[in-house]
Design a protein around this motif. Sequence first.
Motif, mmCIF file in Angstrom:
data_model
loop_
_atom_site.group_PDB
_atom_site.id
_atom_site.type_symbol
_atom_site.label_atom_id
_atom_site.label_comp_id
_atom_site.label_asym_id
_atom_site.label_seq_id
_atom_site.Cartn_x
_atom_site.Cartn_y
_atom_site.Cartn_z
ATOM 1 N N SER A 1 0.844 -1.205 0.000
ATOM 2 C CA SER A 1 0.000 0.000 0.000
ATOM 3 C C SER A 1 0.873 1.247 0.000
ATOM 4 N N THR A 2 1.965 1.181 0.733
ATOM 5 C CA THR A 2 2.901 2.312 0.762
ATOM 6 C C THR A 2 3.450 2.578 -0.636
ATOM 7 N N VAL A 3 3.812 1.497 -1.329
ATOM 8 C CA VAL A 3 4.305 1.654 -2.707
ATOM 9 C C VAL A 3 3.240 2.318 -3.572
ATOM 10 N N GLU A 4 1.997 1.851 -3.430
ATOM 11 C CA GLU A 4 0.894 2.397 -4.236
ATOM 12 C C GLU A 4 0.690 3.887 -3.993
ATOM 13 N N ARG A 5 0.767 4.271 -2.725
ATOM 14 C CA ARG A 5 0.512 5.673 -2.380
ATOM 15 C C ARG A 5 1.630 6.589 -2.831
ATOM 16 N N GLY A 6 2.850 6.072 -2.878
ATOM 17 C CA GLY A 6 3.980 6.935 -3.218
ATOM 18 C C GLY A 6 4.330 7.847 -2.055
ATOM 19 N N GLY A 7 5.101 8.867 -2.320
ATOM 20 C CA GLY A 7 5.451 9.828 -1.282
ATOM 21 C C GLY A 7 6.679 9.423 -0.480
ATOM 22 N N GLU A 8 6.838 10.064 0.666
ATOM 23 C CA GLU A 8 8.075 9.944 1.451
ATOM 24 C C GLU A 8 8.327 8.512 1.921
ATOM 25 N N ALA A 9 7.272 7.860 2.427
ATOM 26 C CA ALA A 9 7.443 6.497 2.931
ATOM 27 C C ALA A 9 7.841 5.545 1.795
ATOM 28 N N ALA A 10 7.233 5.739 0.639
ATOM 29 C CA ALA A 10 7.551 4.895 -0.519
ATOM 30 C C ALA A 10 9.002 5.095 -0.937
ATOM 31 N N ARG A 11 9.427 6.314 -0.823
ATOM 32 C CA ARG A 11 10.809 6.659 -1.164
ATOM 33 C C ARG A 11 11.774 5.948 -0.207
ATOM 34 N N ALA A 12 11.451 5.969 1.077
ATOM 35 C CA ALA A 12 12.286 5.299 2.089
ATOM 36 C C ALA A 12 12.286 3.788 1.868
ATOM 37 N N LEU A 13 11.127 3.272 1.500
ATOM 38 C CA LEU A 13 10.997 1.839 1.242
ATOM 39 C C LEU A 13 11.848 1.421 0.046
ATOM 40 N N ALA A 14 11.785 2.211 -1.022
ATOM 41 C CA ALA A 14 12.568 1.895 -2.221
ATOM 42 C C ALA A 14 14.061 1.857 -1.897
ATOM 43 N N ALA A 15 14.494 2.785 -1.055
ATOM 44 C CA ALA A 15 15.920 2.843 -0.704
ATOM 45 C C ALA A 15 16.375 1.529 -0.057
ATOM 46 N N LEU A 16 15.483 0.908 0.703
ATOM 47 C CA LEU A 16 15.827 -0.370 1.338
ATOM 48 C C LEU A 16 15.624 -1.543 0.383
ATOM 49 N N ALA A 17 14.501 -1.523 -0.340
ATOM 50 C CA ALA A 17 14.127 -2.675 -1.162
ATOM 51 C C ALA A 17 15.107 -2.910 -2.312
ATOM 52 N N TYR A 18 15.595 -1.837 -2.906
ATOM 53 C CA TYR A 18 16.475 -1.983 -4.075
ATOM 54 C C TYR A 18 17.861 -2.495 -3.707
ATOM 55 N N ARG A 19 18.164 -2.590 -2.398
ATOM 56 C CA ARG A 19 19.451 -3.149 -1.998
ATOM 57 C C ARG A 19 19.430 -4.677 -2.059
ATOM 58 N N GLU A 20 18.225 -5.245 -2.009
ATOM 59 C CA GLU A 20 18.110 -6.709 -1.971
ATOM 60 C C GLU A 20 17.884 -7.248 -3.382
ATOM 61 N N PRO A 21 18.252 -8.510 -3.592
ATOM 62 C CA PRO A 21 18.040 -9.071 -4.934
ATOM 63 C C PRO A 21 16.551 -9.189 -5.262
ATOM 64 N N PRO A 22 16.177 -8.994 -6.535
ATOM 65 C CA PRO A 22 14.772 -9.115 -6.914
ATOM 66 C C PRO A 22 14.339 -10.580 -6.946
ATOM 67 N N PRO A 23 13.036 -10.830 -6.870
ATOM 68 C CA PRO A 23 12.556 -12.203 -7.064
ATOM 69 C C PRO A 23 12.605 -12.522 -8.555
ATOM 70 N N TYR A 24 12.450 -13.786 -8.902
ATOM 71 C CA TYR A 24 12.239 -14.079 -10.319
ATOM 72 C C TYR A 24 10.825 -13.624 -10.645
ATOM 73 N N SER A 25 10.661 -12.899 -11.759
ATOM 74 C CA SER A 25 9.338 -12.334 -12.042
ATOM 75 C C SER A 25 8.804 -12.814 -13.382
ATOM 76 N N ILE A 26 7.515 -13.089 -13.380
ATOM 77 C CA ILE A 26 6.823 -13.547 -14.582
ATOM 78 C C ILE A 26 5.687 -12.569 -14.869
ATOM 79 N N GLY A 27 5.630 -12.034 -16.072
ATOM 80 C CA GLY A 27 4.542 -11.132 -16.463
ATOM 81 C C GLY A 27 3.541 -11.883 -17.315
ATOM 82 N N ILE A 28 2.253 -11.666 -17.064
ATOM 83 C CA ILE A 28 1.224 -12.312 -17.874
ATOM 84 C C ILE A 28 0.316 -11.232 -18.431
ATOM 85 N N THR A 29 0.291 -11.131 -19.757
ATOM 86 C CA THR A 29 -0.523 -10.092 -20.369
ATOM 87 C C THR A 29 -1.322 -10.667 -21.535
#
Length: 345
Positions: free
Chosen positions: A28-56
């Motif tokens: 929800s924080t990611v969805e809302r954006g703003g300061e908290a989302a910014r702080a979250l991104a700073a932490l999240a981008y330090r960790e490896p991503p999951p394997y991701s599959i897109g379905i369209t």
Amino acid sequence: LSPAAKDVESQLTDAAKGDRVALARLLSTVERGGEAARALAALAYREPPPYSIGITGAPGAGKSTLTDRLITTVRAGWPAEGEGDVEPVHQVAVLAVDPSSPFSGGAILGDRVRMQDHATDPSVFIRSMATRGHLGGLALAVPDAVRVLGAVGVPLAIVETVGVGQMEVEVASATDTTVVVVTPGWGDSMQANKAGLLEVADIFVINKADRPGAREARRDLEQMLDLSSVSSLPRDGWRPPVVETVASDGAGVDRLWVEIARHRGHLVAGGVLERARAGRLEQELRRVLVARLLHRVEEIGAGDDYREALQAVVEGRLDPYGASERLLAPVLPPAPPPGGRAGGS
Ligand SMILES: Nc1nc2c(ncn2[C@@H]2O[C@H](COP(=O)(O)OP(=O)(O)O)[C@@H](O)[C@H]2O)c(=O)[nH]1
Ligand SMILES: [Mg+2]
């Protein structure tokens, strides 16, 4: 640390221990954006991503039904081509992405109901994501959300988009393996071609293969792939396979999972995965830059200086280039226009 940063930090710790409420809050924080989302991104981008599959694919093609079936298959582990052993997938998260409305519409609601079989499985996390404001929106929020999943230790993320607009294709193709779902029927694969899906597909699924026309759809797709392979698509030696499925009874879904695993193997083996991820991060950085600049433009556009400059342009006292230079002066140092021409091209 700001209070917002402390909050997201403790939520990350809780979510990593399996606290689903904490994970839902983070998204929800990611969805809302703003300061908290910014702080979250700073932490999240330090960790490896999951394997991701897109379905369209087009609405009604069967993406949600397929995703639902895929979850069941996924929980059994990654198939290893030619070998009996499987790598377990201890957790899977599904992000159902709806760019059209901030409030979940019928499609997402339907998805929720359909995927409820998995609602009690603690290893399956399903979340719908809607738009964040207007600038950048989901194209920025979804990659952030995927990184948050990675940061809390989710190894596999499935991103299902609701339609085939440019945004949806962009979101679904910003994943490691992009699955494009079409159905038998006149012109469907042609439409996929027109929508730019041919370029982004790593795997094609012809769902509803129980209906007439599956063979023709396959022939059309294979023909288009033949043509595109002589053009210069950067495929790294991968030809997208075409898989037929009947999502409503599960037929072909195991095959799809094998092809996804095969694609993953192809990416990992050649170092393609790292290169592709680096390329996507560059695109993301670009998007963030553009979004931030657009945001500044909006702020400028809401100001008195803007109205005055506009009035001056309307009255012929100032040209648009001079006006934009004046307005941008606090943001950008004066620089010669690109190509030395007013405004460039
Ligand atoms: N005949 C048939 N119907 C299917 C199949 N897969 C899904 N459906 C039906 O197609 C409709 C749309 O499916 P849904 O998964 O919501 O499509 P989405 O909009 O792409 O997510 C639903 O009524 C499904 O039951 C299939 O393989 N064969
Ligand atoms: Mg759906």
